[in-house]
Design an enzyme around this catalytic site. Structure first.
Site, PDB file in Angstrom:
ATOM      1  N   GLN A  49       0.834  -1.202   0.000  1.00  0.00           N
ATOM      2  CA  GLN A  49       0.000   0.000   0.000  1.00  0.00           C
ATOM      3  C   GLN A  49       0.871   1.255   0.000  1.00  0.00           C
ATOM      4  O   GLN A  49       1.987   1.249   0.567  1.00  0.00           O
ATOM      5  CB  GLN A  49      -0.911   0.053   1.253  1.00  0.00           C
ATOM      6  CG  GLN A  49      -2.168  -0.785   1.137  1.00  0.00           C
ATOM      7  CD  GLN A  49      -1.961  -2.246   1.535  1.00  0.00           C
ATOM      8  OE1 GLN A  49      -1.104  -2.559   2.391  1.00  0.00           O
ATOM      9  NE2 GLN A  49      -2.714  -3.143   0.930  1.00  0.00           N
ATOM     10  N   CYS A  76      -6.408   0.435   7.032  1.00  0.00           N
ATOM     11  CA  CYS A  76      -5.223  -0.423   6.898  1.00  0.00           C
ATOM     12  C   CYS A  76      -4.617  -0.565   8.292  1.00  0.00           C
ATOM     13  O   CYS A  76      -4.019   0.393   8.803  1.00  0.00           O
ATOM     14  CB  CYS A  76      -4.216   0.184   5.922  1.00  0.00           C
ATOM     15  SG  CYS A  76      -2.764  -0.862   5.708  1.00  0.00           S
ATOM     16  N   GLY A  77      -4.805  -1.720   8.884  1.00  0.00           N
ATOM     17  CA  GLY A  77      -4.391  -1.907  10.275  1.00  0.00           C
ATOM     18  C   GLY A  77      -2.886  -1.789  10.468  1.00  0.00           C
ATOM     19  O   GLY A  77      -2.412  -1.032  11.323  1.00  0.00           O
ATOM     20  N   ASN A 163     -13.073  -1.777   6.200  1.00  0.00           N
ATOM     21  CA  ASN A 163     -12.997  -2.320   4.848  1.00  0.00           C
ATOM     22  C   ASN A 163     -13.621  -3.711   4.880  1.00  0.00           C
ATOM     23  O   ASN A 163     -13.778  -4.308   5.925  1.00  0.00           O
ATOM     24  CB  ASN A 163     -11.553  -2.317   4.348  1.00  0.00           C
ATOM     25  CG  ASN A 163     -10.614  -3.044   5.308  1.00  0.00           C
ATOM     26  OD1 ASN A 163     -11.033  -3.571   6.326  1.00  0.00           O
ATOM     27  ND2 ASN A 163      -9.333  -3.096   4.970  1.00  0.00           N
ATOM     28  N   ASN A 196     -11.459  -8.335   0.877  1.00  0.00           N
ATOM     29  CA  ASN A 196     -10.224  -9.013   1.297  1.00  0.00           C
ATOM     30  C   ASN A 196     -10.611 -10.435   1.663  1.00  0.00           C
ATOM     31  O   ASN A 196     -11.605 -10.645   2.373  1.00  0.00           O
ATOM     32  CB  ASN A 196      -9.630  -8.282   2.513  1.00  0.00           C
ATOM     33  CG  ASN A 196      -9.237  -6.856   2.177  1.00  0.00           C
ATOM     34  OD1 ASN A 196      -8.207  -6.600   1.575  1.00  0.00           O
ATOM     35  ND2 ASN A 196     -10.075  -5.888   2.563  1.00  0.00           N
ATOM     36  N   GLU A 214      -5.231  -9.919  -0.150  1.00  0.00           N
ATOM     37  CA  GLU A 214      -5.774  -8.583   0.068  1.00  0.00           C
ATOM     38  C   GLU A 214      -6.407  -7.996  -1.193  1.00  0.00           C
ATOM     39  O   GLU A 214      -5.849  -8.096  -2.295  1.00  0.00           O
ATOM     40  CB  GLU A 214      -4.666  -7.630   0.541  1.00  0.00           C
ATOM     41  CG  GLU A 214      -4.279  -7.812   1.991  1.00  0.00           C
ATOM     42  CD  GLU A 214      -3.581  -6.584   2.531  1.00  0.00           C
ATOM     43  OE1 GLU A 214      -3.893  -5.462   2.078  1.00  0.00           O
ATOM     44  OE2 GLU A 214      -2.711  -6.754   3.412  1.00  0.00           O
ATOM     45  N   CYS A 223      -2.004  -8.865   7.375  1.00  0.00           N
ATOM     46  CA  CYS A 223      -3.073  -7.907   7.092  1.00  0.00           C
ATOM     47  C   CYS A 223      -3.757  -7.594   8.426  1.00  0.00           C
ATOM     48  O   CYS A 223      -4.375  -8.484   9.032  1.00  0.00           O
ATOM     49  CB  CYS A 223      -4.070  -8.478   6.090  1.00  0.00           C
ATOM     50  SG  CYS A 223      -5.449  -7.358   5.746  1.00  0.00           S
TER      51      CYS A 223
END
Ligand SMILES: N[C@H](CCC[C@H](N)C(=O)O)C(=O)O
Length: 291
Positions: A49, A76-77, A163, A196, A214, A223
């Protein structure tokens, strides 16, 4: 939009890696193609990312998240931990707030170099995931895929943790090559915004093994939001308690799905790899690594 020199930091959370660009001093907007060029592992920085830091009026920073395919997403963790650590070091604080398209997150640096991010409350309604049609039970929806060898995977759990995620529970995650069918599931019409895709295996009532394809990036080493969605699915389906260790190829993420307010607390490490500058002009990208 072309921009001249822009600094970036290459970071990762358990191998899920990011180019973190700083647009707080000089404003710029990345196009999907530019993000994809930066993510390219042959000709760009190479990352899962691209993260762009922008000023925020509601938090210490705004974090924009673009997948390797250029798609912009809400959460986005692993990058939230990385940005939390970065901004906490800049401000000399242990706790910072990060605004994302999916809401404001609270990040806390703990002494042992780990970072805990409050990822908020999961949503399970079919329109929240979102799904293309109503499903009676989002703990197991009516989606099935027949693999080339004839085995069938079906009945994934779904959840939105900023997400969309779909988790297939299997006896042995290593018995499947997720890379060969993750993309077909990511683009299944039941997911109007794609999803995802995870394969999860119960090790014991506090431990889950996880592999993730993902959305917009493919197979990754880890992820963070999938770890959150999987922990929630495990608790909802009675497979584990509300505190679990999620074992990913890149390492372990700790999840607590807090009972009194349903917030998901995600804890894990961050890593700094290198720094550099990008120059993008007339569609051509040059990367200068500086450390
Ligand atoms: N691929 C995800 C975004 C990145 C999530 C992942 N890197 C994480 O740590 O949560 C999506 O399109 O929703």
């Amino acid at each position: 939009m072309a921009f001249s020199h822009i600094s970036f930091k290459k970071m990762n959370g358990l191998g899920n890696d990011f180019a973190v660009l700083d647009a707080r001093a000089n404003d710029f907007q990345l196009t999907a193609d530019e993000a994809s060029a930066i993510a390219n592992r042959e000709t760009g920085v190479g990352c899962d990312q691209v993260i762009v830091l922008e000023p925020s009026s509601r938090a210490d920073v705004f974090m924009r998240i673009l997948n390797a395919d250029g798609s912009e997403v809400g959460a986005c963790g692993n990058a939230s931990r990385c940005v939390g650590a970065l901004v906490a070091a800049e401000l000399g604080r242990e706790r910072v707030t990060i605004e994302t398209a999916a809401g404001v997150l609270d990040a806390r640096i703990s002494g042992d170099g780990l970072v805990t991010v409050d990822m908020g409350v999961p949503r399970f309604g079919w329109r929240d995931i979102p799904l293309a049609k109503e499903e009676p039970d989002t703990r197991a929806i009516s989606l099935a895929i027949t693999l080339p060898d004839g085995r069938v995977l079906e009945g994934p759990s779904v959840a939105n943790v900023g997400n969309p995620h779909a988790i297939f529970w299997v006896a042995d995650v290593d018995a499947y090559d997720l890379a060969t069918f993750g993309g077909a599931l990511e683009y299944d019409p039941i997911f109007p915004e794609r999803a995802n895709i995870s394969l999860a295996e119960v090790i014991d009532d506090q431990t889950v093994k996880l592999r993730v394809w993902e959305r917009g990036a493919g197979i990754t080493q880890a992820c963070g939001t999938a770890a959150c969605a999987t922990a929630v699915s495990a608790a909802r389906t009675g497979r584990t308690g509300r505190s679990v260790e999620i074992r990913l190829p890149g390492g372990v993420i700790g999840i607590e799905w807090r009972a009194d307010d349903d917030h998901i607390l995600m804890t894990g490490p961050v890593a700094h790899e290198f720094e550099g500058t990008l120059t993008l002009s007339g569609g051509s990208l040059t990367v200068a690594r500086e450390s």
